[in-house]
Design an enzyme around this catalytic site. Structure first.
Site, mmCIF file in Angstrom:
data_model
loop_
_atom_site.group_PDB
_atom_site.id
_atom_site.type_symbol
_atom_site.label_atom_id
_atom_site.label_comp_id
_atom_site.label_asym_id
_atom_site.label_seq_id
_atom_site.Cartn_x
_atom_site.Cartn_y
_atom_site.Cartn_z
ATOM 1 N N GLU A 246 0.845 -1.190 0.000
ATOM 2 C CA GLU A 246 0.000 0.000 0.000
ATOM 3 C C GLU A 246 0.878 1.237 0.000
ATOM 4 O O GLU A 246 1.844 1.333 0.762
ATOM 5 C CB GLU A 246 -0.924 0.030 1.228
ATOM 6 C CG GLU A 246 -1.865 1.237 1.229
ATOM 7 C CD GLU A 246 -2.820 1.235 2.408
ATOM 8 O OE1 GLU A 246 -4.032 1.317 2.171
ATOM 9 O OE2 GLU A 246 -2.352 1.152 3.547
ATOM 10 N N HIS A 291 -2.814 -5.654 3.487
ATOM 11 C CA HIS A 291 -3.378 -4.616 2.623
ATOM 12 C C HIS A 291 -3.757 -5.211 1.271
ATOM 13 O O HIS A 291 -3.050 -6.060 0.740
ATOM 14 C CB HIS A 291 -2.351 -3.501 2.396
ATOM 15 C CG HIS A 291 -2.119 -2.645 3.595
ATOM 16 N ND1 HIS A 291 -0.870 -2.284 4.043
ATOM 17 C CD2 HIS A 291 -2.994 -2.072 4.463
ATOM 18 C CE1 HIS A 291 -0.970 -1.530 5.106
ATOM 19 N NE2 HIS A 291 -2.253 -1.378 5.389
ATOM 20 N N HIS A 331 -6.329 -2.977 10.546
ATOM 21 C CA HIS A 331 -5.758 -2.562 9.264
ATOM 22 C C HIS A 331 -6.051 -3.621 8.206
ATOM 23 O O HIS A 331 -6.246 -4.789 8.512
ATOM 24 C CB HIS A 331 -4.249 -2.357 9.400
ATOM 25 C CG HIS A 331 -3.880 -1.001 9.918
ATOM 26 N ND1 HIS A 331 -3.195 -0.078 9.176
ATOM 27 C CD2 HIS A 331 -4.144 -0.400 11.107
ATOM 28 C CE1 HIS A 331 -3.025 1.021 9.882
ATOM 29 N NE2 HIS A 331 -3.596 0.847 11.062
#
Length: 427
Positions: A246, A291, A331
């Site tokens: 990311e 991610h 996350h």
């Protein structure tokens, strides 16, 4: 509140002279004004919208919400209002979606979605996103463009969040060690804003030193937390590594063991950062987070790690069984299984990051618009309705961008529902 009052009254030479002289005679009128000021509502005390000359009217002219603590108000929340909102989320079993934004359009999509969901929203900027917000043509030496873009975005959020009538947490995402000068610049901006308005420009920041030794991670976080706490800001720190890629950070080949935090490590963080008096933190502990979006079976989340950490930290603090002393951050939320999301919220997650899914939804809106009006987007003049028919209303960028926004708002509704974050405001 006193600083906000000072900002309003401080333009008076008499007021400044009274403060400097300290005489009872000179200070008497000021004291009376101060007494009156304390009884005025927040809106009358000068909201950000009022300060910018765009006062809220109609639906957005509200000072509090039926279902939230009285401190939580429309617009960017900081200090005690921010803490109260995060605690309310944990106590009531919901998490707030945190969306990475790169333009004013993506910010507005988030605010529109939040109002539609009757919920708070977290708007965050990454270093790369901040630079893009400023314009890729701007020199980013010493992170100047990234700092300017983040500050510009912050003012936009402050101006518009009140117009939409929703509480917004203004946050910045992953700040690795090499990006700390970017954070320094934003803190400089918050301190300048604080001197005038009595609150920081941003609500909170994330420091991601997960690739550094734990001791160094903690020590650097402590030094920044001391500076942030003076303004009532919250620090989000990362423990363990989030996999995937990311914003130019690639952790696709990371050691699998680093994707899972240990309860003892989480307690060490909580214990050490608590030595900063008055500090408030959230912890982005790793439980297999990645991610991006991957094929089923490639990501193995273990949110029970968070529950075990709550038990361990409660034992160290001698808290009653069932306590949740840690506020966790999820996350890599895009593409996650709904059961993992619900388990994580039960374990004390108050914030879930969403980026990949909203990137896709924004692009999908543009793609669908192009597909629908393809034959009207090939030339300025001439379409299926006639060779001399103009196409301006189709290639006007507002049309395709609005399609992207609408698609994003729709996708975010699912996020709010997945996070139990619907009807939270009570409007």
């Amino acid at each position: 509140r006193n600083l906000a009052w000072y900002r309003t009254m401080g333009s008076s030479k008499f007021f400044v002279a009274a403060l400097l002289s300290g005489s009872a005679h000179a200070l008497a009128p000021v004291a009376r004004l101060h007494s009156r000021w304390q009884g005025i509502s927040r809106i009358a005390r000068m909201s950000t919208a009022d300060d910018m000359g765009i006062p809220c009217e109609g639906e957005c002219a509200i000072s509090k919400y039926p279902n939230l603590p009285e401190s939580v108000h429309p617009g960017v929340v900081t200090g005690q209002a921010l803490v109260d909102l995060l605690n309310h989320a944990k106590e009531n079993g919901y998490a707030i979606p945190a969306v990475n934004c790169v333009t004013s359009s993506s910010v507005n999509s988030c605010l529109e979605a939040a109002r539609k969901a009757d919920a708070p929203i977290i708007i965050q900027f990454s270093s790369g996103g901040s630079q893009f917000y400023a314009g890729k043509g701007l020199d980013n030496t010493d992170f100047r463009a990234a700092i300017a873009g983040a500050v510009s975005g912050a003012y936009h959020v402050r101006a518009m969040a009140e117009q939409y009538g929703v509480p917004a947490i203004l946050h910045t995402d992953h700040c690795a060690k090499k990006l700390l000068p970017w954070l320094d610049g934003m803190l400089d901006a918050s301190e300048s804003y604080f001197d005038v308005h009595g609150e920081p420009l941003f609500s909170s920041h994330m420091i991601d030193l997960s690739e550094e030794p734990l001791d160094e991670n903690i020590e650097i976080c402590k030094s920044y937390l001391e500076r942030m706490t003076k303004m009532g800001m919250v620090l989000e720190m990362e423990l363990g590594i989030t996999g995937g890629e990311e914003d130019g950070v690639n952790n696709e080949d990371v050691n699998p063991e680093d994707l899972y935090s240990k309860p003892e490590e989480i307690w060490e963080v909580v214990k050490e950062l608590a030595t900063i008096e008055g500090s408030e933190i959230t912890v982005a502990a790793a439980f297999g987070n990645v991610h991006g979006v991957y094929a089923p079976g490639n990501v193995k989340l273990d949110p029970d790690i968070l529950a075990r950490a709550q038990v361990y930290c409660s034992e160290q603090l001698e808290l009653p069984k069932g306590s949740k002393p840690v506020s966790f951050v999820f996350h890599g939320g895009s593409g996650s299984d709904i059961s993992d999301i619900k388990t994580a919220i039960t374990a004390g997650v108050v914030k879930m990051n969403i980026d990949t899914d909203t990137q896709w939804s924004y692009w999908r809106g543009i793609r669908d618009f192009e597909a629908k009006y393809h034959d009207y987007l090939q030339t300025q003049i001439g379409n299926p309705e006639g060779e001399e028919k103009p196409n301006k209303k189709y290639y006007d960028p507002r049309e395709s961008i609005r399609s992207a926004e609408t698609s994003t708002v729709e996708r975010l509704q699912q996020c709010f529902e997945d996070l139990n974050c619907v009807g939270v405001l009570g409007l």
